[in-house]
Design a protein around this motif. Sequence first.
Motif, PDB file in Angstrom:
ATOM      1  N   VAL A  13       5.346  -2.636   0.830  1.00 19.92           N
ATOM      2  CA  VAL A  13       4.620  -3.876   0.551  1.00 19.92           C
ATOM      3  C   VAL A  13       4.189  -3.860  -0.907  1.00 19.92           C
ATOM      4  N   ASP A  14       3.747  -5.004  -1.399  1.00 10.91           N
ATOM      5  CA  ASP A  14       3.219  -5.081  -2.759  1.00 10.91           C
ATOM      6  C   ASP A  14       1.772  -4.597  -2.739  1.00 10.91           C
ATOM      7  N   VAL A  15       1.554  -3.410  -3.306  1.00 12.41           N
ATOM      8  CA  VAL A  15       0.247  -2.761  -3.227  1.00 12.41           C
ATOM      9  C   VAL A  15      -0.677  -3.301  -4.307  1.00 12.41           C
ATOM     10  N   VAL A  16      -1.872  -3.735  -3.891  1.00 14.05           N
ATOM     11  CA  VAL A  16      -2.913  -4.168  -4.808  1.00 14.05           C
ATOM     12  C   VAL A  16      -3.977  -3.092  -4.943  1.00 14.05           C
ATOM     13  N   ASP A  17      -4.396  -2.499  -3.825  1.00 11.86           N
ATOM     14  CA  ASP A  17      -5.488  -1.527  -3.822  1.00 11.86           C
ATOM     15  C   ASP A  17      -5.379  -0.706  -2.546  1.00 11.86           C
ATOM     16  N   THR A  18      -5.341   0.606  -2.664  1.00 10.21           N
ATOM     17  CA  THR A  18      -5.159   1.464  -1.488  1.00 10.21           C
ATOM     18  C   THR A  18      -6.464   1.891  -0.829  1.00 10.21           C
ATOM     19  N   ILE A  19      -7.602   1.467  -1.369  1.00  7.14           N
ATOM     20  CA  ILE A  19      -8.882   2.014  -0.909  1.00  7.14           C
ATOM     21  C   ILE A  19      -9.166   1.706   0.561  1.00  7.14           C
ATOM     22  N   GLY A  20      -8.648   0.601   1.081  1.00  8.07           N
ATOM     23  CA  GLY A  20      -8.945   0.235   2.465  1.00  8.07           C
ATOM     24  C   GLY A  20      -7.950   0.731   3.487  1.00  8.07           C
ATOM     25  N   ALA A  21      -6.927   1.461   3.059  1.00  9.26           N
ATOM     26  CA  ALA A  21      -5.838   1.809   3.970  1.00  9.26           C
ATOM     27  C   ALA A  21      -6.291   2.721   5.103  1.00  9.26           C
ATOM     28  N   GLY A  22      -7.020   3.789   4.771  1.00 12.11           N
ATOM     29  CA  GLY A  22      -7.406   4.760   5.788  1.00 12.11           C
ATOM     30  C   GLY A  22      -8.301   4.172   6.868  1.00 12.11           C
ATOM     31  N   ASP A  23      -9.274   3.358   6.457  1.00 12.53           N
ATOM     32  CA  ASP A  23     -10.181   2.761   7.436  1.00 12.53           C
ATOM     33  C   ASP A  23      -9.457   1.746   8.308  1.00 12.53           C
ATOM     34  N   ALA A  46      -8.118  -7.626   1.861  1.00  8.87           N
ATOM     35  CA  ALA A  46      -6.821  -8.124   2.331  1.00  8.87           C
ATOM     36  C   ALA A  46      -7.011  -9.067   3.514  1.00  8.87           C
ATOM     37  N   GLU A  47      -6.004  -9.900   3.762  1.00 13.03           N
ATOM     38  CA  GLU A  47      -6.028 -10.816   4.913  1.00 13.03           C
ATOM     39  C   GLU A  47      -5.535 -10.072   6.149  1.00 13.03           C
ATOM     40  N   LEU A  48      -6.344  -9.128   6.609  1.00 14.10           N
ATOM     41  CA  LEU A  48      -5.975  -8.302   7.753  1.00 14.10           C
ATOM     42  C   LEU A  48      -6.158  -9.078   9.050  1.00 14.10           C
ATOM     43  N   SER A  49      -5.132  -9.047   9.892  1.00 12.98           N
ATOM     44  CA  SER A  49      -5.203  -9.693  11.198  1.00 12.98           C
ATOM     45  C   SER A  49      -4.176  -9.050  12.110  1.00 12.98           C
ATOM     46  N   LEU A  50      -4.351  -9.238  13.411  1.00  5.65           N
ATOM     47  CA  LEU A  50      -3.385  -8.711  14.360  1.00  5.65           C
ATOM     48  C   LEU A  50      -2.030  -9.381  14.168  1.00  5.65           C
ATOM     49  N   ALA A 109      -2.484  -0.721   8.065  1.00  8.68           N
ATOM     50  CA  ALA A 109      -2.777  -0.096   6.774  1.00  8.68           C
ATOM     51  C   ALA A 109      -1.952  -0.733   5.666  1.00  8.68           C
ATOM     52  N   ALA A 110      -0.708  -1.084   5.970  1.00  4.47           N
ATOM     53  CA  ALA A 110       0.137  -1.741   4.971  1.00  4.47           C
ATOM     54  C   ALA A 110      -0.422  -3.109   4.594  1.00  4.47           C
ATOM     55  N   VAL A 111      -0.912  -3.850   5.569  1.00  5.88           N
ATOM     56  CA  VAL A 111      -1.533  -5.147   5.265  1.00  5.88           C
ATOM     57  C   VAL A 111      -2.779  -4.938   4.415  1.00  5.88           C
ATOM     58  N   ALA A 112      -3.553  -3.890   4.731  1.00  4.84           N
ATOM     59  CA  ALA A 112      -4.825  -3.652   4.041  1.00  4.84           C
ATOM     60  C   ALA A 112      -4.660  -3.398   2.552  1.00  4.84           C
ATOM     61  N   VAL A 113      -3.539  -2.813   2.141  1.00  3.57           N
ATOM     62  CA  VAL A 113      -3.378  -2.482   0.717  1.00  3.57           C
ATOM     63  C   VAL A 113      -2.894  -3.675  -0.108  1.00  3.57           C
ATOM     64  N   THR A 114      -2.659  -4.815   0.531  1.00  3.75           N
ATOM     65  CA  THR A 114      -2.180  -5.987  -0.210  1.00  3.75           C
ATOM     66  C   THR A 114      -3.312  -6.835  -0.782  1.00  3.75           C
ATOM     67  N   GLY A 115      -4.551  -6.405  -0.597  1.00  6.45           N
ATOM     68  CA  GLY A 115      -5.699  -7.124  -1.152  1.00  6.45           C
ATOM     69  C   GLY A 115      -6.637  -6.157  -1.844  1.00  6.45           C
ATOM     70  N   PRO A 116      -7.604  -6.668  -2.609  1.00  5.37           N
ATOM     71  CA  PRO A 116      -8.512  -5.803  -3.362  1.00  5.37           C
ATOM     72  C   PRO A 116      -9.623  -5.227  -2.502  1.00  5.37           C
ATOM     73  N   GLY A 117     -10.046  -4.007  -2.827  1.00  5.06           N
ATOM     74  CA  GLY A 117     -11.183  -3.405  -2.164  1.00  5.06           C
ATOM     75  C   GLY A 117     -10.895  -3.007  -0.736  1.00  5.06           C
ATOM     76  N   ALA A 118     -11.951  -2.540  -0.058  1.00  5.94           N
ATOM     77  CA  ALA A 118     -11.786  -2.041   1.303  1.00  5.94           C
ATOM     78  C   ALA A 118     -11.581  -3.148   2.320  1.00  5.94           C
TER      79      ALA A 118
END
Length: 303
Positions: free
Chosen positions: A238-248, A287-291, A275-284
């Motif tokens: 994916v196009d990574v913006v920020d990895t900080i939220g991936a683990g959570d 990202a537009e995380l959804s099921l 986790a892949a969706v989470a890294v496409t937006g800034p900060g923890a």
Amino acid sequence: MPAEPTVIVVGSLNADLLLDVERLPGPGETVTALRAGRAWGGKGANQAAAAARLGARTRFVGAVGRDEVGEEALVALERVGVDTSAVARVGEPTGSAHVLRDAAGENLIVVVPGANALVDPGHVESSLAAIPDGEVVVVSNLEIPDDAVLAAARACAERGWPFVLNPAPARSLTPELLALVTVLTPNAEEATGLGPSSPAALLAAGVDAVVVTRGADGVDVHAGEAGAGPARIAAFEVDVVDTIGAGDAFTAALAVGLAWGHPLAEAARLAVAAAAVAVTGPGARGAELSLAAARSLLESRPR
């Protein structure tokens, strides 16, 4: 499969102060920030927000100070659907993190635990005892006291609920706690700092499964007999913006999958996609995380 999965997060909540600087200061040096901002954080609150956004009925158990920032942080969780009725108000200020980030992407972080250090095992026990019987998964992390984490694990053992532990920040875990963990979700570095020195040793210590996250290299799922080889699940490109939220996001989605009644491997695949969706937006939480977004990624990959 339950009509609505229930995830309870026992963990930390922080108000993060973000300071962008041209370069990080040296000892005794003062630098001027280019910009400042605030974000909501804490691994527990991040995981609760992610679980709610992924469609789980979610409750957060933790502590904030009797201050305005704590109330604002709880409102932010409630806006994404998290039940915060089990959050205690305590005498210490709400936890905070002060993050300096330079132009090259390096950072310095100072965490002030504050109220997180006062998460009480008795409060954890009573909060979990109030939950009706049903399909429940409990998640915790190590940004709160060890006795509070152990109280959550013991409650899960008594109720027959899966207990997912994200062991961050990594520290040695007691044999009693390890024996109560259903799924442990360290990253590759954390996996070596938990007492037992390998996933196989953690399985031998009583952990049911160890899922090691490896960033762009995907995850390794260790389960079954101690010493058995792991199953690798590849990461998504994916196009990574920020990895900080991936683990959570990963840990939250794994818990949601287990709450749906999915086998571990299927829950882990959902978690990799989240986790892949989470890294496409800034900060923890940016990202537009959804099921739907996570499932869309899953459907793009043959099994």
